[in-house]
Motif scaffolding. Sequence first.
Motif, PDB file in Angstrom:
ATOM      1  N   THR A  45      -1.084  -8.870 -13.081  1.00  0.00           N
ATOM      2  CA  THR A  45      -1.731  -7.567 -13.254  1.00  0.00           C
ATOM      3  C   THR A  45      -0.711  -6.490 -12.927  1.00  0.00           C
ATOM      4  O   THR A  45       0.132  -6.674 -12.052  1.00  0.00           O
ATOM      5  N   ASP A  46      -0.798  -5.396 -13.639  1.00  0.00           N
ATOM      6  CA  ASP A  46       0.004  -4.197 -13.399  1.00  0.00           C
ATOM      7  C   ASP A  46       1.475  -4.360 -13.793  1.00  0.00           C
ATOM      8  O   ASP A  46       1.973  -3.606 -14.604  1.00  0.00           O
ATOM      9  N   ARG A  47       2.191  -5.330 -13.207  1.00  0.00           N
ATOM     10  CA  ARG A  47       3.640  -5.415 -13.423  1.00  0.00           C
ATOM     11  C   ARG A  47       4.073  -6.736 -14.074  1.00  0.00           C
ATOM     12  O   ARG A  47       3.458  -7.775 -13.825  1.00  0.00           O
ATOM     13  N   ALA A  48       5.174  -6.674 -14.804  1.00  0.00           N
ATOM     14  CA  ALA A  48       5.680  -7.843 -15.546  1.00  0.00           C
ATOM     15  C   ALA A  48       6.678  -8.663 -14.733  1.00  0.00           C
ATOM     16  O   ALA A  48       7.197  -8.205 -13.716  1.00  0.00           O
ATOM     17  N   HIS A 107       9.121   8.981 -10.685  1.00  0.00           N
ATOM     18  CA  HIS A 107       8.439   7.856 -11.342  1.00  0.00           C
ATOM     19  C   HIS A 107       7.002   7.667 -10.880  1.00  0.00           C
ATOM     20  O   HIS A 107       6.296   6.835 -11.456  1.00  0.00           O
ATOM     21  N   ASN A 108       6.591   8.326  -9.780  1.00  0.00           N
ATOM     22  CA  ASN A 108       5.158   8.358  -9.469  1.00  0.00           C
ATOM     23  C   ASN A 108       4.796   9.644  -8.743  1.00  0.00           C
ATOM     24  O   ASN A 108       5.670  10.395  -8.278  1.00  0.00           O
ATOM     25  N   ASP A 109       3.486   9.906  -8.666  1.00  0.00           N
ATOM     26  CA  ASP A 109       3.013  11.144  -8.040  1.00  0.00           C
ATOM     27  C   ASP A 109       3.465  11.244  -6.592  1.00  0.00           C
ATOM     28  O   ASP A 109       3.859  12.312  -6.121  1.00  0.00           O
ATOM     29  N   SER A 155       0.867  -1.188   0.000  1.00  0.00           N
ATOM     30  CA  SER A 155       0.000   0.000   0.000  1.00  0.00           C
ATOM     31  C   SER A 155       0.899   1.232   0.000  1.00  0.00           C
ATOM     32  O   SER A 155       0.722   2.149   0.789  1.00  0.00           O
ATOM     33  N   GLU A 156       1.886   1.194  -0.912  1.00  0.00           N
ATOM     34  CA  GLU A 156       2.935   2.210  -0.932  1.00  0.00           C
ATOM     35  C   GLU A 156       2.503   3.568  -1.477  1.00  0.00           C
ATOM     36  O   GLU A 156       3.166   4.564  -1.210  1.00  0.00           O
ATOM     37  N   SER A 157       1.407   3.614  -2.226  1.00  0.00           N
ATOM     38  CA  SER A 157       1.075   4.863  -2.928  1.00  0.00           C
ATOM     39  C   SER A 157      -0.437   5.032  -3.085  1.00  0.00           C
ATOM     40  O   SER A 157      -1.203   4.089  -2.890  1.00  0.00           O
ATOM     41  N   ILE A 160       4.357  10.489 -12.924  1.00  0.00           N
ATOM     42  CA  ILE A 160       3.487   9.484 -13.572  1.00  0.00           C
ATOM     43  C   ILE A 160       2.464   8.994 -12.551  1.00  0.00           C
ATOM     44  O   ILE A 160       2.805   8.846 -11.369  1.00  0.00           O
ATOM     45  N   ASP A 161       1.256   8.758 -12.974  1.00  0.00           N
ATOM     46  CA  ASP A 161       0.119   8.183 -12.236  1.00  0.00           C
ATOM     47  C   ASP A 161      -1.177   8.953 -12.503  1.00  0.00           C
ATOM     48  O   ASP A 161      -2.139   8.389 -12.960  1.00  0.00           O
ATOM     49  N   ALA A 162      -1.168  10.261 -12.085  1.00  0.00           N
ATOM     50  CA  ALA A 162      -2.389  11.083 -12.187  1.00  0.00           C
ATOM     51  C   ALA A 162      -3.452  10.666 -11.173  1.00  0.00           C
ATOM     52  O   ALA A 162      -4.637  10.594 -11.500  1.00  0.00           O
TER      53      ALA A 162
HETATM   54  O1  AHR Z   1       3.136  -0.518 -10.697  1.00  0.00           O
HETATM   55  C1  AHR Z   1       2.502   0.715 -10.741  1.00  0.00           C
HETATM   56  C2  AHR Z   1       3.213   1.683  -9.854  1.00  0.00           C
HETATM   57  O2  AHR Z   1       3.264   1.189  -8.542  1.00  0.00           O
HETATM   58  C3  AHR Z   1       2.573   3.040  -9.716  1.00  0.00           C
HETATM   59  O3  AHR Z   1       2.912   3.919 -10.717  1.00  0.00           O
HETATM   60  C4  AHR Z   1       3.109   3.466  -8.404  1.00  0.00           C
HETATM   61  O4  AHR Z   1       2.482   4.586  -7.845  1.00  0.00           O
HETATM   62  C5  AHR Z   1       2.869   2.213  -7.656  1.00  0.00           C
HETATM   63  O5  AHR Z   1       3.422   2.159  -6.437  1.00  0.00           O
END
Ligand code: AHR
Length: 324
Positions: free
Chosen positions: A122-125, A229-231, A45-47, A257-259
């Motif tokens: 999902t989301d990441r590779a 790399h993120n908001d 729950s980092e962001s 990045i994110d918005a």
């Molecule tokens: O994997 C997506 C990234 O992970 C988001 O851009 C970032 O905010 C999150 O922690």
Amino acid sequence: MRRKLPAVLLSAALAFVVTACGSGSGGTTTADDGKITLGFSQVGSESGWREANTKSIKESASTAGIDLKFSDAQQKQENQIATIRSYIQQKVDVIAFSPVVVTGWDAVLKEAQAAKIPVVLTDRAVDSDASLYVSFLGSDFVKEGEAVGDWVLNEYKDATGPVNIVQLEGSVGSAPAIDRKKGFEAKIASNPNLKVIASQSGDFTRADGKEVMTAILKANPKIDLLFAHNDDMGLGAIQAIEEAGKKPGVDIKIVTIDAVKDGMQALADGKINFIAECSPLLGDQLMEIVKQIKAGQPVEKRIITKETTFTQEQAAEALPSRKY
Ligand code: AHR
């Protein structure tokens, strides 16, 4: 011999149906109540992005009538591996996860495959062989880095001297950190005035973004632009910049990045200059994929999320109806 053949064929056909339906070994989990069970391992729950992603997955599972087993790995790969192993033992129908880092998944993915439990990223590779998972749903992170790089190229197209750039990278070894850096640096390489003078990880958190930027500001009196790399890291850096007596968005331009809503607010307020969107709303598409797998239908191997970019004016316009 002739009489035995149909029986053999029949049992083979039955085995195929169980496999095609994506049930756990024996298919016992869903046979009882007809409900699909999805085991999901979240990064953490980092962001703000992650919170929105978790909400989307939980809400979509509930709407789709899918029984969701959810676990937060607190940004630790060992936690994710342990959770996935427990989902295998529980014989869930489908396993989905957002991998905290790219490497080190082969063994557990092979265990899931041996247990005939389909896996969706999902989301990441991951860097494992693509035969070890059914589908990968998420953003094109290289493209996001390129979109930010394009904005920077245009912003400094008339620069006659060096433009000092700081990069706050995401979590070390994660797909978004690797790919966003790659896309961004490839774009800005075409203008030799654009120089990355410091590049460090802020682990995608606001607290680390602030801490790392505070140290970078002390060591570097002239910074023209920050790419976070993120908001969240960008928002932490804004605090550091203000505490150093500088004006974010003016003295130091900021691109992220994110918005997510907080980022969009800072963009509309002039403290951030440009954001490339990364949509966390993956829940509905994920549940659709899970249902397709369960129904034995083919699913696409790679599904790329649709995304856009925002200037300060566009953020002000979009904010009132922003969902996350
Ligand atoms: O994997 C997506 C990234 O992970 C988001 O851009 C970032 O905010 C999150 O922690």
